[in-house]
Write an enzyme that holds these catalytic residues in place. Sequence first.
Site, short mmCIF file in Angstrom:
data_model
loop_
_atom_site.label_atom_id
_atom_site.label_comp_id
_atom_site.label_asym_id
_atom_site.label_seq_id
_atom_site.Cartn_x
_atom_site.Cartn_y
_atom_site.Cartn_z
N THR A 1 -13.56 -43.27 43.52
CA THR A 1 -12.19 -42.96 43.90
C THR A 1 -11.23 -44.10 43.57
O THR A 1 -11.62 -45.26 43.56
CB THR A 1 -12.14 -42.67 45.42
OG1 THR A 1 -10.78 -42.56 45.83
CG2 THR A 1 -12.79 -43.78 46.23
N ASP A 2 -9.97 -43.73 43.39
CA ASP A 2 -8.93 -44.77 43.19
C ASP A 2 -8.65 -45.54 44.49
O ASP A 2 -8.02 -46.60 44.46
CB ASP A 2 -7.64 -44.14 42.65
CG ASP A 2 -7.01 -43.12 43.60
OD1 ASP A 2 -7.65 -42.73 44.60
OD2 ASP A 2 -5.86 -42.70 43.33
N GLU A 3 -9.13 -45.01 45.62
CA GLU A 3 -8.82 -45.67 46.91
C GLU A 3 -9.47 -47.04 47.03
O GLU A 3 -9.10 -47.83 47.89
CB GLU A 3 -9.21 -44.77 48.09
CG GLU A 3 -8.45 -43.46 48.05
CD GLU A 3 -8.45 -42.70 49.37
OE1 GLU A 3 -8.91 -43.23 50.38
OE2 GLU A 3 -7.97 -41.55 49.37
N TYR B 1 -13.66 -45.21 54.71
CA TYR B 1 -14.10 -44.42 53.53
C TYR B 1 -14.00 -45.26 52.26
O TYR B 1 -14.97 -45.38 51.51
CB TYR B 1 -13.23 -43.15 53.40
CG TYR B 1 -13.33 -42.50 52.04
CD1 TYR B 1 -14.51 -41.89 51.61
CD2 TYR B 1 -12.25 -42.52 51.14
CE1 TYR B 1 -14.61 -41.31 50.34
CE2 TYR B 1 -12.34 -41.95 49.88
CZ TYR B 1 -13.53 -41.35 49.48
OH TYR B 1 -13.63 -40.79 48.23
N LYS C 1 -16.90 -46.63 49.61
CA LYS C 1 -16.94 -46.31 48.18
C LYS C 1 -16.87 -47.60 47.35
O LYS C 1 -17.54 -47.71 46.31
CB LYS C 1 -15.78 -45.38 47.80
CG LYS C 1 -15.87 -43.98 48.36
CD LYS C 1 -17.06 -43.17 47.89
CE LYS C 1 -16.97 -42.74 46.45
NZ LYS C 1 -18.09 -41.80 46.09
P1 NAD Z 1 -16.89 -33.11 49.47
O1 NAD Z 1 -16.83 -33.73 50.83
O2 NAD Z 1 -16.18 -31.83 49.22
O3 NAD Z 1 -18.41 -32.89 49.07
C1 NAD Z 1 -19.42 -33.83 49.32
C2 NAD Z 1 -20.77 -33.15 49.13
O4 NAD Z 1 -21.79 -34.14 49.37
C3 NAD Z 1 -21.04 -32.01 50.10
O5 NAD Z 1 -21.58 -30.91 49.42
C4 NAD Z 1 -22.04 -32.59 51.10
O6 NAD Z 1 -22.90 -31.61 51.65
C5 NAD Z 1 -22.79 -33.57 50.21
N1 NAD Z 1 -23.41 -34.65 50.99
C6 NAD Z 1 -22.82 -35.42 51.95
N2 NAD Z 1 -23.71 -36.31 52.45
C7 NAD Z 1 -24.87 -36.11 51.76
C8 NAD Z 1 -26.15 -36.72 51.83
N3 NAD Z 1 -26.40 -37.69 52.69
N4 NAD Z 1 -27.12 -36.26 50.99
C9 NAD Z 1 -26.87 -35.26 50.11
N5 NAD Z 1 -25.67 -34.64 50.03
C10 NAD Z 1 -24.69 -35.06 50.84
O7 NAD Z 1 -16.41 -34.24 48.48
P2 NAD Z 1 -15.55 -34.13 47.13
O8 NAD Z 1 -14.13 -34.14 47.47
O9 NAD Z 1 -16.11 -33.05 46.31
O10 NAD Z 1 -15.90 -35.55 46.49
C11 NAD Z 1 -17.06 -35.69 45.67
C12 NAD Z 1 -17.14 -37.13 45.20
O11 NAD Z 1 -15.98 -37.47 44.46
C13 NAD Z 1 -17.22 -38.15 46.35
O12 NAD Z 1 -18.09 -39.17 45.98
C14 NAD Z 1 -15.79 -38.66 46.46
O13 NAD Z 1 -15.78 -39.97 46.95
C15 NAD Z 1 -15.34 -38.59 45.03
N6 NAD Z 1 -13.90 -38.40 44.82
C16 NAD Z 1 -13.23 -37.39 45.45
C17 NAD Z 1 -11.87 -37.19 45.18
C18 NAD Z 1 -11.08 -36.07 45.80
O14 NAD Z 1 -9.87 -36.02 45.66
N7 NAD Z 1 -11.71 -35.13 46.50
C19 NAD Z 1 -11.20 -38.06 44.30
C20 NAD Z 1 -11.92 -39.10 43.71
C21 NAD Z 1 -13.27 -39.24 43.97
O1 DAU Z 2 -7.36 -40.66 46.04
C1 DAU Z 2 -8.60 -40.04 46.02
C2 DAU Z 2 -9.00 -39.60 47.41
O2 DAU Z 2 -8.16 -38.49 47.74
C3 DAU Z 2 -10.46 -39.20 47.53
O3 DAU Z 2 -11.26 -40.34 47.28
C4 DAU Z 2 -10.76 -38.66 48.93
O4 DAU Z 2 -12.11 -38.23 49.00
C5 DAU Z 2 -9.84 -37.48 49.17
O5 DAU Z 2 -10.05 -36.98 50.49
C6 DAU Z 2 -8.37 -37.90 49.00
O6 DAU Z 2 -7.98 -38.83 50.05
P1 DAU Z 2 -6.55 -38.72 50.79
O7 DAU Z 2 -6.65 -39.35 52.10
O8 DAU Z 2 -5.46 -39.13 49.88
O9 DAU Z 2 -6.47 -37.10 50.93
P2 DAU Z 2 -5.97 -36.14 52.12
O10 DAU Z 2 -5.90 -34.77 51.55
O11 DAU Z 2 -6.75 -36.35 53.36
O12 DAU Z 2 -4.50 -36.66 52.36
C7 DAU Z 2 -3.53 -36.64 51.34
C8 DAU Z 2 -2.26 -37.24 51.91
O13 DAU Z 2 -1.72 -36.33 52.88
C9 DAU Z 2 -2.47 -38.55 52.64
O14 DAU Z 2 -1.34 -39.39 52.41
C10 DAU Z 2 -2.53 -38.16 54.11
C11 DAU Z 2 -1.63 -36.94 54.18
N1 DAU Z 2 -2.02 -35.90 55.16
C12 DAU Z 2 -3.32 -35.48 55.16
C13 DAU Z 2 -3.73 -34.49 56.03
C14 DAU Z 2 -5.16 -34.02 56.05
C15 DAU Z 2 -1.09 -35.36 56.01
O15 DAU Z 2 0.09 -35.75 55.98
N2 DAU Z 2 -1.49 -34.38 56.87
C16 DAU Z 2 -2.78 -33.93 56.93
O16 DAU Z 2 -3.09 -33.03 57.75
#
Ligand code: NAD
Ligand code: DAU
Length: 356
Positions: free
Chosen positions: A134-136, A159, A163
């Site tokens: 992630t970019d975080e 989180y 990561k």
């Molecule tokens: P998600 O939470 O939707 O999915 C995570 C999956 O991992 C789920 O299917 C869960 O069952 C599985 N899991 C969790 N713990 C586990 C364990 N101990 N063993 C096996 N499986 C397990 O997450 P996502 O949003 O699809 O993100 C996937 C990956 O991409 C993560 O590594 C996240 O950090 C990264 N990522 C997400 C975003 C985003 O915007 N969602 C952006 C950048 C990077």
């Molecule tokens: O940047 C990549 C990341 O983006 C991934 O690594 C994470 O897995 C993914 O969850 C996401 O993180 P964020 O915290 O940015 O996503 P989220 O959707 O939780 O929140 C997006 C923005 O919206 C953040 O600034 C918080 C705000 N927010 C979020 C929720 C859930 C609200 O204002 N209200 C809400 O209810």
Amino acid sequence: MDSFEKKILVTGGAGFIGSNLVNYFVKKYPDYLIVNLDKLTYAGNLINLRDVENAPNYRFVKGDILDKSLLDKLFGQYDFDTVLHLAAESHVDRSIDSPDDFVHTNVTGTVNLLNVARKYWPNTEGKLFYHISTDEVYGSLGDTGKFTEKTCYDPHSPYSASKAASDHFVRAYYHTYGLPVIISNCSNNYGPYQFPEKLIPLTINNIIHNKPIPVYGRGENVRDWLYVEDHVRAIDLIMHQGRNGETYNIGGNNELKNIEVVEKLCEVTDEFLGRSPIGISKKLIRFVKDRAGHDWRYAIDINKIKTELGWQPAVRFDEGIRKTVQWYLDRQDWLKQVTSGAYRNYYDKMYKNRGL
Ligand code: NAD
Ligand code: DAU
């Protein structure tokens, strides 16, 4: 098994990005065997994979990346050449409430996978451990600037700290043991199958049910949004053409304030639901207590992946958000199914805490 051109272990393939990736890879590469290892936490759902569940080049294994003997057994059985590691605890708010699972899965789980890959890959020719990150990890930007691959790590939430730690371990195994690795760090994804605890699907779900939409602080924090299919295409390209030991940043060139995203979702959802006047759902918006340590702004410099691999986002936000809203409206069965059970308690507690 040996008839497959590649044997890929995907971890977390039942989650949001993972299921989009598995659906795409299984269909695009019939000669690749895709083994999906997923614990099926609240965030992982097999209904995300209905389209491919009977495909001859797909296998599902329910299991935990903390289970070392299972990892050993799977590597012995399938002789993987590639690991696409996505399994993680992914929600920042949950990491603030209870960090332990994030340390276990994201850090220890990643190290378990690195260890088993190292054990089974004495000859590293043709092997790749690809960590989807992630970019975080880079922390927070002010009003200007972008994250590059050279930006120093400065994670702020449990989180992002987990990561960042896992990224460091991946690089350490490259430098110390010569394990072939790649890391990509991506911005906020949106699209089908995203669990409705994240801003975009949560907002759509709440609009559908006329429930309050919680916006943290003043809604001025900025995120860079990328349609999930674009991320999957980037992973495909990096896996095949990325250079060993490298990091690639992936982003959507699409910075928006949270309030802009929420207002847009109200307008599009109202339009599709025939609510009048369009935008009436904005009355559901509630500004609530800010997220602790809330990162101000993320933005990605995509120059490296663009010049080296020719990737750039293809789906404009206006188009992606309409497709996304339409998908959730069409798949209210999915929303209902994934929000039943244990998630319900979490959601109700969170709303109570926020006074909603
Ligand atoms: P998600 O939470 O939707 O999915 C995570 C999956 O991992 C789920 O299917 C869960 O069952 C599985 N899991 C969790 N713990 C586990 C364990 N101990 N063993 C096996 N499986 C397990 O997450 P996502 O949003 O699809 O993100 C996937 C990956 O991409 C993560 O590594 C996240 O950090 C990264 N990522 C997400 C975003 C985003 O915007 N969602 C952006 C950048 C990077
Ligand atoms: O940047 C990549 C990341 O983006 C991934 O690594 C994470 O897995 C993914 O969850 C996401 O993180 P964020 O915290 O940015 O996503 P989220 O959707 O939780 O929140 C997006 C923005 O919206 C953040 O600034 C918080 C705000 N927010 C979020 C929720 C859930 C609200 O204002 N209200 C809400 O209810």
